[in-house]
Design a protein around this motif. Structure first.
Motif, PDB file in Angstrom:
ATOM      1  N   ASP A  56       0.747  -1.318   0.170  1.00 31.59           N
ATOM      2  CA  ASP A  56      -0.271  -0.134   0.208  1.00 31.59           C
ATOM      3  C   ASP A  56       0.982   1.158  -0.344  1.00 31.59           C
ATOM      4  O   ASP A  56       0.216   2.205  -0.925  1.00 31.59           O
ATOM      5  CB  ASP A  56      -1.312  -0.003   0.857  1.00 31.59           C
ATOM      6  CG  ASP A  56      -1.548   1.107   0.949  1.00 31.59           C
ATOM      7  OD1 ASP A  56      -2.768   0.998   0.001  1.00 31.59           O
ATOM      8  OD2 ASP A  56      -2.400   1.847   2.331  1.00 31.59           O
ATOM      9  N   ASN A 115       3.889   0.198  -7.830  1.00 33.10           N
ATOM     10  CA  ASN A 115       3.147  -0.790  -8.174  1.00 33.10           C
ATOM     11  C   ASN A 115       3.601  -0.652 -10.087  1.00 33.10           C
ATOM     12  O   ASN A 115       2.736  -0.198 -10.809  1.00 33.10           O
ATOM     13  CB  ASN A 115       2.105  -1.617  -8.134  1.00 33.10           C
ATOM     14  CG  ASN A 115       2.885  -2.786  -8.722  1.00 33.10           C
ATOM     15  OD1 ASN A 115       3.841  -3.286  -9.537  1.00 33.10           O
ATOM     16  ND2 ASN A 115       1.210  -3.193  -9.185  1.00 33.10           N
ATOM     17  N   GLU A 116       4.828  -0.863 -10.271  1.00 30.88           N
ATOM     18  CA  GLU A 116       4.890  -0.865 -11.638  1.00 30.88           C
ATOM     19  C   GLU A 116       4.843  -2.542 -12.066  1.00 30.88           C
ATOM     20  O   GLU A 116       5.960  -1.865 -13.677  1.00 30.88           O
ATOM     21  CB  GLU A 116       6.742   0.386 -12.535  1.00 30.88           C
ATOM     22  CG  GLU A 116       5.998   2.092 -11.261  1.00 30.88           C
ATOM     23  CD  GLU A 116       6.994   2.665 -11.795  1.00 30.88           C
ATOM     24  OE1 GLU A 116       8.103   2.085 -12.658  1.00 30.88           O
ATOM     25  OE2 GLU A 116       7.078   3.944 -11.620  1.00 30.88           O
ATOM     26  N   TYR A 161       3.891  -5.772 -10.799  1.00 34.83           N
ATOM     27  CA  TYR A 161       2.522  -6.637 -10.841  1.00 34.83           C
ATOM     28  C   TYR A 161       1.174  -5.921 -11.337  1.00 34.83           C
ATOM     29  O   TYR A 161       0.961  -5.169 -11.262  1.00 34.83           O
ATOM     30  CB  TYR A 161       2.156  -6.496  -9.619  1.00 34.83           C
ATOM     31  CG  TYR A 161       3.475  -7.942  -8.568  1.00 34.83           C
ATOM     32  CD1 TYR A 161       4.124  -8.991  -9.060  1.00 34.83           C
ATOM     33  CD2 TYR A 161       4.726  -7.116  -8.269  1.00 34.83           C
ATOM     34  CE1 TYR A 161       5.212  -9.291  -8.925  1.00 34.83           C
ATOM     35  CE2 TYR A 161       5.229  -7.879  -7.962  1.00 34.83           C
ATOM     36  CZ  TYR A 161       6.357  -9.002  -8.478  1.00 34.83           C
ATOM     37  OH  TYR A 161       7.532  -9.669  -7.490  1.00 34.83           O
ATOM     38  N   PRO A 162       0.362  -7.055 -12.278  1.00 32.34           N
ATOM     39  CA  PRO A 162      -1.019  -6.477 -12.961  1.00 32.34           C
ATOM     40  C   PRO A 162      -1.826  -5.915 -11.653  1.00 32.34           C
ATOM     41  O   PRO A 162      -2.426  -4.758 -12.405  1.00 32.34           O
ATOM     42  CB  PRO A 162      -1.441  -7.696 -12.843  1.00 32.34           C
ATOM     43  CG  PRO A 162      -0.675  -8.543 -12.164  1.00 32.34           C
ATOM     44  CD  PRO A 162       0.705  -7.917 -11.809  1.00 32.34           C
ATOM     45  N   ASP A 163      -1.776  -5.749 -10.303  1.00 35.52           N
ATOM     46  CA  ASP A 163      -2.408  -5.283  -9.160  1.00 35.52           C
ATOM     47  C   ASP A 163      -2.558  -4.930  -8.221  1.00 35.52           C
ATOM     48  O   ASP A 163      -1.578  -6.150  -7.644  1.00 35.52           O
ATOM     49  CB  ASP A 163      -4.106  -5.908  -9.985  1.00 35.52           C
ATOM     50  CG  ASP A 163      -4.288  -7.280  -9.402  1.00 35.52           C
ATOM     51  OD1 ASP A 163      -3.307  -7.687  -8.166  1.00 35.52           O
ATOM     52  OD2 ASP A 163      -5.531  -8.769  -9.872  1.00 35.52           O
ATOM     53  N   ARG A 164      -3.151  -5.597  -6.681  1.00 37.38           N
ATOM     54  CA  ARG A 164      -2.666  -4.741  -5.452  1.00 37.38           C
ATOM     55  C   ARG A 164      -2.315  -6.603  -5.318  1.00 37.38           C
ATOM     56  O   ARG A 164      -1.664  -6.118  -4.329  1.00 37.38           O
ATOM     57  CB  ARG A 164      -3.975  -4.347  -4.419  1.00 37.38           C
ATOM     58  CG  ARG A 164      -3.641  -2.275  -5.025  1.00 37.38           C
ATOM     59  CD  ARG A 164      -4.864  -1.631  -4.798  1.00 37.38           C
ATOM     60  NE  ARG A 164      -5.094  -1.889  -3.213  1.00 37.38           N
ATOM     61  CZ  ARG A 164      -4.116  -0.778  -2.340  1.00 37.38           C
ATOM     62  NH1 ARG A 164      -3.301   0.077  -2.419  1.00 37.38           N
ATOM     63  NH2 ARG A 164      -4.002  -0.914  -1.041  1.00 37.38           N
ATOM     64  N   ARG A 165      -3.261  -7.499  -5.093  1.00 40.67           N
ATOM     65  CA  ARG A 165      -3.595  -8.415  -4.673  1.00 40.67           C
ATOM     66  C   ARG A 165      -2.070  -9.945  -5.544  1.00 40.67           C
ATOM     67  O   ARG A 165      -1.394  -9.915  -4.327  1.00 40.67           O
ATOM     68  CB  ARG A 165      -4.680  -8.931  -5.723  1.00 40.67           C
ATOM     69  CG  ARG A 165      -4.502 -10.532  -4.943  1.00 40.67           C
ATOM     70  CD  ARG A 165      -6.299 -12.186  -4.770  1.00 40.67           C
ATOM     71  NE  ARG A 165      -6.188 -12.690  -4.424  1.00 40.67           N
ATOM     72  CZ  ARG A 165      -5.424 -14.264  -4.483  1.00 40.67           C
ATOM     73  NH1 ARG A 165      -5.104 -14.009  -5.963  1.00 40.67           N
ATOM     74  NH2 ARG A 165      -5.703 -15.102  -4.344  1.00 40.67           N
ATOM     75  N   THR A 186       0.807  -7.833  -6.470  1.00 37.80           N
ATOM     76  CA  THR A 186       2.029  -7.262  -5.598  1.00 37.80           C
ATOM     77  C   THR A 186       1.599  -8.238  -4.195  1.00 37.80           C
ATOM     78  O   THR A 186       2.001  -7.967  -3.485  1.00 37.80           O
ATOM     79  CB  THR A 186       1.066  -5.633  -5.537  1.00 37.80           C
ATOM     80  OG1 THR A 186       0.936  -5.067  -7.077  1.00 37.80           O
ATOM     81  CG2 THR A 186       2.625  -5.096  -5.262  1.00 37.80           C
ATOM     82  N   CYS A 187       0.329  -7.661  -3.180  1.00 35.90           N
ATOM     83  CA  CYS A 187       0.890  -8.224  -2.089  1.00 35.90           C
ATOM     84  C   CYS A 187       0.899  -9.512  -1.633  1.00 35.90           C
ATOM     85  O   CYS A 187       1.840  -9.748  -0.926  1.00 35.90           O
ATOM     86  CB  CYS A 187      -0.796  -8.067  -1.316  1.00 35.90           C
ATOM     87  SG  CYS A 187      -0.625  -8.200   0.779  1.00 35.90           S
ATOM     88  N   ARG A 200      -8.791   0.236   3.434  1.00 39.06           N
ATOM     89  CA  ARG A 200      -9.526  -0.396   2.029  1.00 39.06           C
ATOM     90  C   ARG A 200     -10.038  -1.929   2.341  1.00 39.06           C
ATOM     91  O   ARG A 200      -9.811  -2.337   2.761  1.00 39.06           O
ATOM     92  CB  ARG A 200      -9.027  -1.160   0.766  1.00 39.06           C
ATOM     93  CG  ARG A 200      -8.387   0.398  -0.405  1.00 39.06           C
ATOM     94  CD  ARG A 200      -7.829   0.076  -1.550  1.00 39.06           C
ATOM     95  NE  ARG A 200      -7.151   1.737  -1.895  1.00 39.06           N
ATOM     96  CZ  ARG A 200      -6.724   1.251  -3.067  1.00 39.06           C
ATOM     97  NH1 ARG A 200      -6.834   0.318  -3.541  1.00 39.06           N
ATOM     98  NH2 ARG A 200      -5.868   2.071  -3.476  1.00 39.06           N
ATOM     99  N   GLU A 231     -10.318  -4.929   1.130  1.00 33.51           N
ATOM    100  CA  GLU A 231      -9.095  -5.650   0.584  1.00 33.51           C
ATOM    101  C   GLU A 231      -8.782  -6.476   2.453  1.00 33.51           C
ATOM    102  O   GLU A 231      -7.835  -6.934   1.992  1.00 33.51           O
ATOM    103  CB  GLU A 231      -8.114  -4.642   0.184  1.00 33.51           C
ATOM    104  CG  GLU A 231      -8.188  -3.934  -0.451  1.00 33.51           C
ATOM    105  CD  GLU A 231      -7.308  -3.396  -1.449  1.00 33.51           C
ATOM    106  OE1 GLU A 231      -7.129  -3.203  -2.589  1.00 33.51           O
ATOM    107  OE2 GLU A 231      -5.926  -3.124  -1.111  1.00 33.51           O
TER     108      GLU A 231
END
Ligand SMILES: [Zn+2]
Length: 330
Positions: free
Chosen positions: A148, A152-153, A155-159, A161-162, A194, A197
């Motif tokens: 958070d 991020n440049e 991975y496709p999304d926050r999930r 990445t996490c 969020r 999440e």
């Protein structure tokens, strides 16, 4: 109550164990050394020496005060996310952004696959633990918060990445356990930003802690917990460390409505004020907590890291809470 788990790990703690969240203020000589290192006036080894001296100072001080579970004080850290981003593969340093108050940090950028190559905190933990016979907590920032608080440049999304961050953080936890750490704190202060999440925070914490022989604490700091409680009780850790003093004990109302089921590190001193609370105030705060929480579950600590206070204020606040915890034991 997870006292049984602690005993299985060989750790015996008194009632109302005292601890602190993680950071202590850096003494003047260390602040000076950090400034000189940034200007390339001293070497990394010189800075390292100042960091070790300051770590030893805080270990001795915590022992002197009678704290039960010690921290290394984070003398070697600037920011709680940037520190790990600098050590992991896959990050680049970003521009300065404002975090809280008037503090700024370099928001890291994930530009490639994140990988763990060598321990990030283990040498500091070992050094701190070598100075005392009391348990020292291993301390890390959790995958959700690192995600958070970074750009991020890659991975496709926050999930994605996490979860990509959770694997290397687990490797660090394993390295700490291998070195002998039995109590490990994985900080997730971003946990309520969020609420939708929350399942991701839980999933990533499973990656970090599942099946590992340690007592896990998570510092959640402050936030809109009403949006994630009681769901947050599913986070696979033994103890939540939360702010109470600075947030008017709002959480206690939530606990009244839905029973709280873990151990808790109960914040009884406010880290945002220079005032060192008199023991009567600290006592009253702890008493309020105990109206709702079973006494076996309660640890006593400050709301948050004390790094923004002066050395004397931090010592004063720790002294007050240790005294009060001792009074409550009898
Ligand atoms: Zn905090």
């Amino acid at each position: 109550m997870s006292r049984e788990k602690l005993e299985q790990l060989g750790i015996r703690l008194p009632m109302f164990p005292t601890t602190s969240v993680g950071s202590f203020p850096k003494p003047d000589y260390l602040m000076k050394a950090r400034g000189e290192f940034a200007k390339k006036k001293i070497t990394r080894a010189d800075l390292d020496q100042a960091e070790r001296k300051a770590t030893e100072f805080w270990i001795r001080k915590q022992e002197e005060l009678g704290v039960d579970v010690l921290v290394d004080g984070e003398m070697y850290r600037g920011d709680m996310v940037a520190y790990f981003a600098e050590k992991l593969i896959g990050f680049e340093e970003g521009g300065l952004v404002r975090s809280y108050g008037n503090r700024y940090y370099h928001k890291p950028i994930i530009t490639g696959e994140v990988r763990w190559t060598s321990p990030m905190t283990v040498d500091w933990w070992k050094y701190a633990q070598s100075l005392t016979s009391r348990p020292v907590k291993g301390m890390l920032t959790g995958p959700y918060t690192v995600m958070d608080w970074s750009f991020n440049e890659h991975y496709p999304d926050r999930r994605a990445t996490c979860l990509a961050l959770a694997a290397p953080i687990r490797q660090e936890v394993e390295a700490l356990i291998q070195a002998g750490a039995k109590i490990i704190q994985v900080d997730e202060p971003a946990c309520s930003v969020r609420p939708e999440e929350l399942p991701l925070i839980i999933e990533s914490m499973h990656v970090v802690t599942d099946g590992l022989p340690a007592y896990f604490i998570s510092h959640l700091c402050y936030g809109a917990f009403e949006t994630i409680y009681p769901g947050m009780l599913d986070l696979p850790v033994d103890n939540f460390d939360m702010e109470f003093s600075n947030s008017a004990f709002d959480m206690l109302d939530l606990f009244r409505r839905h029973r709280y089921t873990k151990d808790i590190s109960f914040g009884v001193v406010d880290v945002h004020t220079h005032v060192v609370e008199p023991e009567s105030v600290v006592e009253e705060r702890l008493r309020r907590g105990l109206e709702v929480l079973p006494k076996e579950a309660v640890w006593v600590d400050p709301d948050c890291g004390l790094k923004t206070r002066t050395v004397d204020e931090a010592i004063g606040k720790m002294e007050a809470l240790v005294r009060v915890a001792k009074t409550f034991r009898t």
